[in-house]
Design an enzyme around this catalytic site. Structure first.
Site, PDB file in Angstrom:
ATOM      1  N   ASP A 181      57.659  55.962  19.326  1.00  0.00           N
ATOM      2  CA  ASP A 181      56.697  54.951  18.881  1.00  0.00           C
ATOM      3  C   ASP A 181      56.620  54.999  17.359  1.00  0.00           C
ATOM      4  OD1 ASP A 181      55.427  57.536  19.179  1.00  0.00           O
ATOM      5  OD2 ASP A 181      53.517  56.561  18.733  1.00  0.00           O
ATOM      6  N   HIS A 230      59.438  61.545  19.302  1.00  0.00           N
ATOM      7  CA  HIS A 230      58.677  60.362  19.746  1.00  0.00           C
ATOM      8  C   HIS A 230      59.389  59.091  19.288  1.00  0.00           C
ATOM      9  CE1 HIS A 230      56.808  59.223  15.807  1.00  0.00           C
ATOM     10  NE2 HIS A 230      56.893  60.517  15.565  1.00  0.00           N
ATOM     11  N   GLU A 272      52.725  59.218  19.935  1.00  0.00           N
ATOM     12  CA  GLU A 272      52.469  60.201  18.882  1.00  0.00           C
ATOM     13  C   GLU A 272      51.634  59.618  17.753  1.00  0.00           C
ATOM     14  OE1 GLU A 272      53.039  62.593  15.248  1.00  0.00           O
ATOM     15  OE2 GLU A 272      53.573  60.488  15.571  1.00  0.00           O
ATOM     16  N   GLU A 273      51.954  58.396  17.342  1.00  0.00           N
ATOM     17  CA  GLU A 273      51.234  57.789  16.222  1.00  0.00           C
ATOM     18  C   GLU A 273      49.798  57.430  16.578  1.00  0.00           C
ATOM     19  OE1 GLU A 273      52.487  58.015  13.467  1.00  0.00           O
ATOM     20  OE2 GLU A 273      54.660  57.833  13.565  1.00  0.00           O
TER      21      GLU A 273
END
Length: 509
Positions: free
Chosen positions: A123, A121, A188-189
């Site tokens: 982000d 990811h 993802e976060e």
């Protein structure tokens, strides 16, 4: 017996005959990586400079820009990269916001080669200089061999290391030993919104010919020894809301004559764990697997320094003293953490107000065999029982905004064998076989839906400080991690070929 010996000899002969040629190939690739390490760091600097914070809605365009930048990088290597739209989601204020696209990329379609899919990811968590950073979080800064910046280790550094490894093969005009696929997201976060649905949708297409899935989104257990991760805890997040009215009240006018929401909430949160950290909710430990002697020996063999881990965290004391107790309570036993209270006054100074509505937030890190739905019922029932005994006139609402299953893999899978060999080649030592106390939902999602071999292969050290004001990846780990991924391609291809040859021999006999 004769058949078994013939298969073993095939593995041995294949290993001997290919070792000298693969060694020369690895040396060429490693030399290229060493010579171009400053260029790789410059690219990481450019990536870190993009404020791809997926938590704050006003930065959503930056997340999309980061995803597009990644897709362009993959295309430059000759990959086909598709930007898949995931729709939109609703914010807490009711507004709708577009999700950033997700990358599905492919490089190579040789049916004779194994296909490896990499997940990552691009982000990041929120970061501001005033949060306590000594450097600008979005300006990669090298200090004493460490590269500080938001996303350096979580997860832009590992994603780029994988791409750098591919670039090294292409630059040297070497044939890729494996087919590669990439699935790279930008949420993802923030809970990987839309990801699981996409994996289900693409299971019979994009993932149909995938043999192995590799994730590099966690850390080593210490700062010296590389690791392979075969399990993670799950996470069950709770929101506990207590409300007495529609507006805040003056504590001088109403203090002492009403049930205050904050008092109720503090009592509820205080009832969750005892002073030793044990969860007090009845039934929570019922489904936790019993500790076997075999598993106990695994913990005894792990190289882990509690003092070093303590120093990395900055705390003075752990709840447990021995290496084994600490690791077991990080990996194989559930834990409960309280994260914050929404609605309370938190600015400097004193505001003598009684909040009308407060929301407590906590989570339980679940372990294999624990069931999310059962855990949810246990917690809600317990909180309602505790609240009823207070005889409060306030309203209680308990909800579960986010949940994720725990994950565990088979360490005897060929993918782990190949990774172990690659680690030995690059770092000169066997890996530590570890679990991770954190939650990385994608591992369980991939395993459940695709039924492929899934492995977590970290390149960051224990002190990398992911999510913290000191997030970094060392130059050494970033560059050696690039070599590790390149070596992994070769080892997977080699092992895959050996397995196929052994299978053909077995069929013939």
């Amino acid at each position: 017996m004769i058949l078994a010996l013939s298969v073993i000899m095939l593995f041995f002969e294949a290993g001997v005959s290919s070792s000298s040629s693969s060694l020369g190939l690895e040396n060429r690739i490693f030399q290229y990586i060493d010579l171009h390490q400053n260029e790789f760091i410059q690219t990481l600097k450019e990536w870190v400079a993009v404020e791809s914070d997926s938590i704050q809605p006003q930065l959503r365009q930056e997340v999309t820009r980061m995803v597009e930048l990644t897709a362009d990088r993959l295309r430059a290597l000759g990959a086909t990269a598709e930007l898949v739209k995931l729709g939109s989601h609703k914010l807490t204020d009711g507004q709708s916001l577009l999700l950033p696209p997700l990358i599905l990329a492919e490089l190579g379609k040789d049916p004779q080669k194994p296909t490896v899919c990499f997940y990552g990811h691009v982000d990041v968590q929120p970061a501001k200089k005033e949060d306590g950073w000594k450097t600008d979080p979005y300006k990669l800064t090298e200090i004493d061999g460490n590269l500080y910046g938001r996303g350096a280790t979580d997860n832009k550094g590992p994603v780029l290391a994988w791409i750098n490894a591919v670039e090294s093969f292409r630059a040297l005009k070497l044939d890729m030993p494996v087919n590669l696929k990439f699935i790279i997201e930008g949420m993802e976060e923030a809970g990987s919104l839309g990801l699981e649905e996409l994996i289900k949708k693409e299971n019979q297409r994009f993932f149909s010919d995938v043999d192995y899935i590799v994730i590099s989104d966690n850390l080593w257990l210490n700062n010296r020894k590389p690791a392979l991760t075969y399990g993670t805890r799950g996470n069950l997040c709770f929101s506990v809301e207590v409300q007495c009215g529609q507006r805040d009240l003056h504590s001088g006018t109403f203090g002492g004559i009403i049930h205050e929401p904050m008092t109720d909430l503090i009592a509820l949160l205080d009832s969750l764990v005892d002073t030793s950290g044990r969860i007090l909710i009845p039934g929570v430990y019922d489904d936790v697997a019993s500790l076997t002697e075999e598993e106990k020996k695994l913990y005894e063999a792990i190289e882990f320094d509690p003092e070093e881990h303590k120093n990395n965290s900055g705390v003075k004391k752990f709840l447990y003293d021995t290496k084994e107790e600490i690791l077991m309570h990080l990996w194989r036993y559930p834990s409960l953490s309280i994260h914050g209270i929404e609605g309370a006054f938190h600015e400097p100074g004193i505001k003598t107000v009684i909040p009308a509505r407060v929301i407590g937030k906590f989570s339980i890190r679940q372990v294999p065999h624990m069931d999310i739905s059962i855990g949810e019922r246990q917690v809600i029932q317990y909180l309602e029982d505790v609240f009823s005994k207070r005889n409060s006139s306030n309203e209680l609402k308990v909800s579960v905004p986010i949940s994720a299953m725990p994950w565990v893999a088979d360490i005897n899978d060929p993918l782990y064998t190949a990774a172990g060999r690659a680690i030995k080649t690059v770092f000169g030592q066997d890996p530590e076989m570890i679990r991770d106390g954190a939650t990385i939902p994608i591992a369980q999602t991939f395993q459940n839906i695709t039924r492929k071999s899934v492995m977590m292969l970290p390149i960051g050290a224990a002190d990398d400080g992911e999510h913290s004001q000191k997030e970094k990846i060392s130059r050494h780990n970033y560059i050696q991690g690039t070599k590790l991924f390149a070596a992994l391609f070769l080892e997977i291809a080699k092992l895959h070929g050996q397995l196929q040859e052994a299978s053909n021999t077995k069929t013939t006999n």
